[in-house]
Design a protein around this motif. Structure first.
Motif, PDB file in Angstrom:
ATOM      1  N   UNK A 131    -149.312 -93.490 -38.772  1.00 21.89           N
ATOM      2  CA  UNK A 131    -148.026 -92.785 -38.847  1.00 21.89           C
ATOM      3  C   UNK A 131    -148.164 -91.288 -38.676  1.00 21.89           C
ATOM      4  N   UNK A 132    -149.180 -90.706 -39.280  1.00 23.56           N
ATOM      5  CA  UNK A 132    -149.318 -89.242 -39.259  1.00 23.56           C
ATOM      6  C   UNK A 132    -150.468 -88.765 -38.375  1.00 23.56           C
ATOM      7  N   UNK A 133    -151.100 -89.658 -37.643  1.00 22.30           N
ATOM      8  CA  UNK A 133    -152.263 -89.259 -36.850  1.00 22.30           C
ATOM      9  C   UNK A 133    -151.838 -88.445 -35.632  1.00 22.30           C
ATOM     10  N   UNK A 138    -156.063 -90.032 -33.243  1.00 21.97           N
ATOM     11  CA  UNK A 138    -155.818 -91.289 -32.533  1.00 21.97           C
ATOM     12  C   UNK A 138    -156.963 -91.593 -31.569  1.00 21.97           C
ATOM     13  N   UNK A 139    -157.452 -90.559 -30.903  1.00 21.62           N
ATOM     14  CA  UNK A 139    -158.578 -90.747 -29.986  1.00 21.62           C
ATOM     15  C   UNK A 139    -159.809 -91.207 -30.738  1.00 21.62           C
ATOM     16  N   UNK A 140    -160.082 -90.588 -31.874  1.00 21.66           N
ATOM     17  CA  UNK A 140    -161.243 -90.988 -32.665  1.00 21.66           C
ATOM     18  C   UNK A 140    -161.101 -92.422 -33.158  1.00 21.66           C
ATOM     19  N   UNK A 260    -161.901 -89.052 -42.312  1.00 17.51           N
ATOM     20  CA  UNK A 260    -160.990 -89.644 -43.291  1.00 17.51           C
ATOM     21  C   UNK A 260    -160.057 -90.629 -42.609  1.00 17.51           C
ATOM     22  N   UNK A 261    -160.006 -91.850 -43.144  1.00 12.99           N
ATOM     23  CA  UNK A 261    -159.154 -92.907 -42.596  1.00 12.99           C
ATOM     24  C   UNK A 261    -158.294 -93.498 -43.699  1.00 12.99           C
ATOM     25  N   UNK A 262    -157.161 -94.062 -43.306  1.00 15.32           N
ATOM     26  CA  UNK A 262    -156.269 -94.709 -44.265  1.00 15.32           C
ATOM     27  C   UNK A 262    -155.963 -96.121 -43.782  1.00 15.32           C
ATOM     28  N   UNK A 270    -165.315 -91.083 -44.694  1.00 10.18           N
ATOM     29  CA  UNK A 270    -166.552 -91.602 -44.123  1.00 10.18           C
ATOM     30  C   UNK A 270    -167.428 -90.471 -43.610  1.00 10.18           C
ATOM     31  N   UNK A 271    -168.731 -90.701 -43.675  1.00 12.64           N
ATOM     32  CA  UNK A 271    -169.685 -89.721 -43.167  1.00 12.64           C
ATOM     33  C   UNK A 271    -169.520 -89.559 -41.657  1.00 12.64           C
ATOM     34  N   UNK A 272    -169.888 -88.387 -41.175  1.00 16.94           N
ATOM     35  CA  UNK A 272    -169.843 -88.141 -39.747  1.00 16.94           C
ATOM     36  C   UNK A 272    -171.009 -88.831 -39.056  1.00 16.94           C
TER      37      UNK A 272
END
Length: 307
Positions: A131-133, A138-140, A260-262, A270-272
């Motif tokens: 919703x807020x990406x 979105x690409x990631x 960061x993901x939801x 999450x780690x890079x």
């Protein structure tokens, strides 16, 4: 001397080619029918209970495995019938063409600046809250999903098909579908979906690492970087499997994944993975091409292993 494939190997290769050429069946897809049946059973059996969830996962998975065993037994005297069933089963459980098509469409939308449409489209690839990406996130998300699903939707089913034939193909896809349906850490599925999620982790331990190795081998001039990033960052992901191929893709494409993901209201940091720049739509297209190369390598390995 010409290469002669055994029945299982020939069926796996034929099914892979069918998926590459035609993609998923448009109507009456067996995986969708399985999902509908599993959803009906869930409504009857659900409880906030790990044991109840284990019974649910067992019933669904072993029904698929049992069907595979029955089909394999029924064709033991007919190599052609066995070949045809393996080819058909491989075709319906693979998702390589669909995965590539979704990644390409996401790249097109993002390149055109159609962010609202891309947010809606992301649900075809993963269950992340979109919703807020923005365009970068979105690409990631899409790039990570292409990497993870290269293992889940291509490498793993081919691996289990090579190891266990029709029961392996159907059983793996059933379990992976259950994980997608109930394997989330949401209040409803934290306990009920635990067994399906953990079982899916177990059956993907080997395929995910095979997928990472194949990604390295398909990385061309960046193979050394893909290997280094995979070995360094593959275990940093909260999943024991998803980070393997995601890290290898990050190194192969010289990009950086993770963050960061939801999911369903649950936020994960999450780690890079990797040390390059953040992915851009052009990198999403590169990820699709790499995914296709890995799929081709996976079917070659499966054909070599299968009897």
């Amino acid at each position: 001397m010409p290469l002669r494939l055994g029945t299982t190997a020939a069926g796996l290769v034929t099914g892979y080619v069918a998926d590459t050429l035609f993609g998923d069946p448009r109507r009456g897809h067996p995986v969708a029918l399985f999902g509908t049946a599993a959803a009906h059973l869930e409504r009857r059996i659900w409880a906030d209970s790990k044991p109840r969830g284990a019974v649910y996962a067992g019933l669904c998975t072993f029904s698929a495995v049992g069907l595979g065993v029955a089909l394999q037994a029924a064709t033991r005297r007919s190599p052609f019938a066995r070949f045809a069933l393996i080819a058909a089963s491989t075709w319906v459980v693979l998702g390589g063409r669909g995965l590539g098509a979704e990644g390409t469409e996401m790249a097109r939308l993002l390149e055109a600046g159609e962010v609202p449409e891309a947010r809606q489209r992301l649900s075809h690839l993963c269950a992340r809250d979109a919703t807020t990406l923005d365009s970068a996130e979105l690409t990631r998300a899409a790039t990570e999903s292409i990497a993870e699903n290269t293992s889940d939707a291509v490498v793993a089913p081919l691996f289990w098909g090579a190891v266990a034939g029709i029961p392996g193909l159907l059983g793996y896809r059933a379990l992976n579908t259950l994980d997608a349906m109930v394997g989330y850490k949401s209040p409803r599925y934290r306990r009920f979906g635990w067994a399906a999620a953990r079982a899916d982790d177990v059956v993907n331990l080997v395929p995910s690492r095979l997928g990472a190795v194949l990604t390295v081998l398909c990385s061309g001039g960046r193979a050394r970087d893909a290997w280094r990033v995979w070995r360094r960052d593959g275990e940093a992901h909260p999943s024991p499997n998803a980070g393997q191929v995601e890290a290898a893709f990050a190194g192969a494409l010289d990009i950086r994944l993770g963050g960061t993901n939801s999911y369903g209201g649950e936020v994960e940091s999450r780690a890079r993975l990797g040390e390059g720049r953040d992915p851009e739509p052009v990198d999403l297209r590169r990820a699709v091409r790499l995914s296709r190369l890995v799929g081709a390598a996976a079917v070659a390995v499966a054909a070599g292993v299968a009897r």
